[in-house]
Design a protein around this motif. Structure first.
Motif, mmCIF file in Angstrom:
data_model
loop_
_atom_site.group_PDB
_atom_site.id
_atom_site.type_symbol
_atom_site.label_atom_id
_atom_site.label_comp_id
_atom_site.label_asym_id
_atom_site.label_seq_id
_atom_site.Cartn_x
_atom_site.Cartn_y
_atom_site.Cartn_z
ATOM 1 N N LEU A 21 3.372 -7.388 -12.008
ATOM 2 C CA LEU A 21 2.180 -6.861 -12.189
ATOM 3 C C LEU A 21 1.411 -5.789 -10.715
ATOM 4 C CD1 LEU A 21 0.215 -4.999 -13.836
ATOM 5 C CD2 LEU A 21 -1.366 -6.553 -13.871
ATOM 6 N N GLU A 22 1.447 -6.514 -10.160
ATOM 7 C CA GLU A 22 1.344 -6.034 -8.520
ATOM 8 C C GLU A 22 2.276 -5.384 -8.093
ATOM 9 O OE1 GLU A 22 -0.433 -8.378 -4.418
ATOM 10 O OE2 GLU A 22 1.673 -9.185 -4.914
ATOM 11 N N GLN A 23 3.559 -5.142 -8.190
ATOM 12 C CA GLN A 23 4.724 -4.589 -7.917
ATOM 13 C C GLN A 23 4.043 -2.891 -8.506
ATOM 14 O OE1 GLN A 23 6.228 -4.577 -4.615
ATOM 15 N NE2 GLN A 23 6.945 -2.352 -5.432
ATOM 16 N N THR A 24 3.958 -3.169 -9.919
ATOM 17 C CA THR A 24 3.987 -2.000 -11.458
ATOM 18 C C THR A 24 2.389 -1.053 -10.204
ATOM 19 O OG1 THR A 24 4.973 -3.125 -12.851
ATOM 20 C CG2 THR A 24 3.980 -1.527 -13.325
ATOM 21 N N GLY A 72 -2.541 -7.689 -1.017
ATOM 22 C CA GLY A 72 -2.418 -8.012 -2.391
ATOM 23 C C GLY A 72 -2.460 -9.361 -2.550
ATOM 24 N N LEU A 73 -1.256 -10.417 -3.757
ATOM 25 C CA LEU A 73 -1.790 -11.271 -3.663
ATOM 26 C C LEU A 73 -1.200 -12.521 -2.833
ATOM 27 C CD1 LEU A 73 -0.173 -11.159 -7.467
ATOM 28 C CD2 LEU A 73 -1.914 -12.429 -6.350
ATOM 29 N N ASP A 74 -0.705 -12.001 -1.608
ATOM 30 C CA ASP A 74 -0.295 -13.063 -0.375
ATOM 31 C C ASP A 74 -1.219 -12.902 0.496
ATOM 32 O OD1 ASP A 74 2.812 -12.881 -1.657
ATOM 33 O OD2 ASP A 74 3.675 -11.852 -0.252
ATOM 34 N N ASP A 75 -2.297 -12.094 0.232
ATOM 35 C CA ASP A 75 -3.509 -12.857 1.471
ATOM 36 C C ASP A 75 -4.264 -13.598 0.238
ATOM 37 O OD1 ASP A 75 -2.787 -10.555 3.186
ATOM 38 O OD2 ASP A 75 -2.284 -8.898 1.051
ATOM 39 N N VAL A 76 -4.792 -13.086 -0.969
ATOM 40 C CA VAL A 76 -5.145 -13.907 -1.054
ATOM 41 C C VAL A 76 -5.098 -15.605 -1.434
ATOM 42 C CG1 VAL A 76 -6.243 -14.922 -3.949
ATOM 43 C CG2 VAL A 76 -6.556 -12.264 -3.296
ATOM 44 N N LEU A 119 -8.565 -6.246 -9.753
ATOM 45 C CA LEU A 119 -8.447 -6.739 -9.344
ATOM 46 C C LEU A 119 -7.221 -6.535 -8.252
ATOM 47 C CD1 LEU A 119 -9.523 -8.545 -6.575
ATOM 48 C CD2 LEU A 119 -8.868 -10.702 -8.079
ATOM 49 N N LEU A 120 -6.191 -6.719 -8.332
ATOM 50 C CA LEU A 120 -4.913 -6.376 -9.063
ATOM 51 C C LEU A 120 -5.194 -4.550 -8.011
ATOM 52 C CD1 LEU A 120 -1.810 -8.237 -10.278
ATOM 53 C CD2 LEU A 120 -2.579 -8.949 -8.176
ATOM 54 N N VAL A 121 -5.251 -3.644 -9.045
ATOM 55 C CA VAL A 121 -5.881 -2.371 -7.946
ATOM 56 C C VAL A 121 -6.335 -2.143 -6.895
ATOM 57 C CG1 VAL A 121 -6.395 0.024 -9.514
ATOM 58 C CG2 VAL A 121 -5.842 -1.709 -10.827
ATOM 59 N N LEU A 122 -7.874 -2.722 -6.686
ATOM 60 C CA LEU A 122 -8.692 -3.019 -6.308
ATOM 61 C C LEU A 122 -7.307 -3.476 -4.499
ATOM 62 C CD1 LEU A 122 -11.024 -1.784 -5.036
ATOM 63 C CD2 LEU A 122 -11.952 -4.397 -5.142
ATOM 64 N N LEU A 123 -6.897 -4.584 -4.235
ATOM 65 C CA LEU A 123 -6.266 -4.970 -3.101
ATOM 66 C C LEU A 123 -5.845 -4.708 -3.162
ATOM 67 C CD1 LEU A 123 -5.844 -9.205 -4.656
ATOM 68 C CD2 LEU A 123 -7.284 -7.687 -2.492
ATOM 69 N N ALA A 124 -4.396 -3.562 -4.284
ATOM 70 C CA ALA A 124 -3.883 -2.298 -3.544
ATOM 71 C C ALA A 124 -4.013 -1.537 -3.102
ATOM 72 C CB ALA A 124 -2.663 -2.434 -4.280
ATOM 73 N N ASP A 125 -5.417 -1.088 -3.580
ATOM 74 C CA ASP A 125 -5.978 0.135 -2.678
ATOM 75 C C ASP A 125 -6.515 0.329 -1.254
ATOM 76 O OD1 ASP A 125 -7.803 3.030 -3.631
ATOM 77 O OD2 ASP A 125 -9.572 2.330 -2.301
#
Length: 105
Positions: free
Chosen positions: A8-11, A80-84, A70-76
């Motif tokens: 999902l993060e990549q999408t 990403g998830l690796d940071d979390v 949350l993933l949209v905000l992180l990407a912005d």
């Protein structure tokens, strides 16, 4: 098999700069970070309401919406998830009370 959240993060990353007329992610991204953050807050509130109402099905749905936004905000923000994951790993084995005290919260 790839983790669903990683997929999902990549999408989301792939769609951020797409056509806002055909992609919700692109449309939300085009509206700016404040709007993304607002949507995240709305989803969090809806999750809280579902929990208070003891509505498990609705909580699952709202949790999915919350994670998505949350993933949209992180990407912005270029995160990403690796940071979390790194932050969670840093906190591993530390009491929540001690961790919060260390932040001065």
């Amino acid at each position: 098999m790839a983790d669903l959240l990683d997929t999902l993060e990549q999408t989301i990353r792939d769609r951020r700069l797409g056509d806002p007329a055909t992609s919700y992610v692109a449309k939300l991204t085009a509206r700016g970070r404040a709007k993304i953050a607002q949507k995240l807050g709305e989803e969090a509130t809806e999750a809280v309401i579902a929990a208070i109402q003891d509505d498990s099905d609705e909580l699952v749905k709202e949790s999915a919406d919350l994670l998505f936004h949350l993933l949209v905000l992180l990407a912005d923000m270029g995160l990403g998830l690796d940071d979390v994951r790194a932050e969670l790993a840093r906190r591993e084995g530390v009491s929540g009370i001690a961790e919060k005290a260390a932040r001065g919260a």
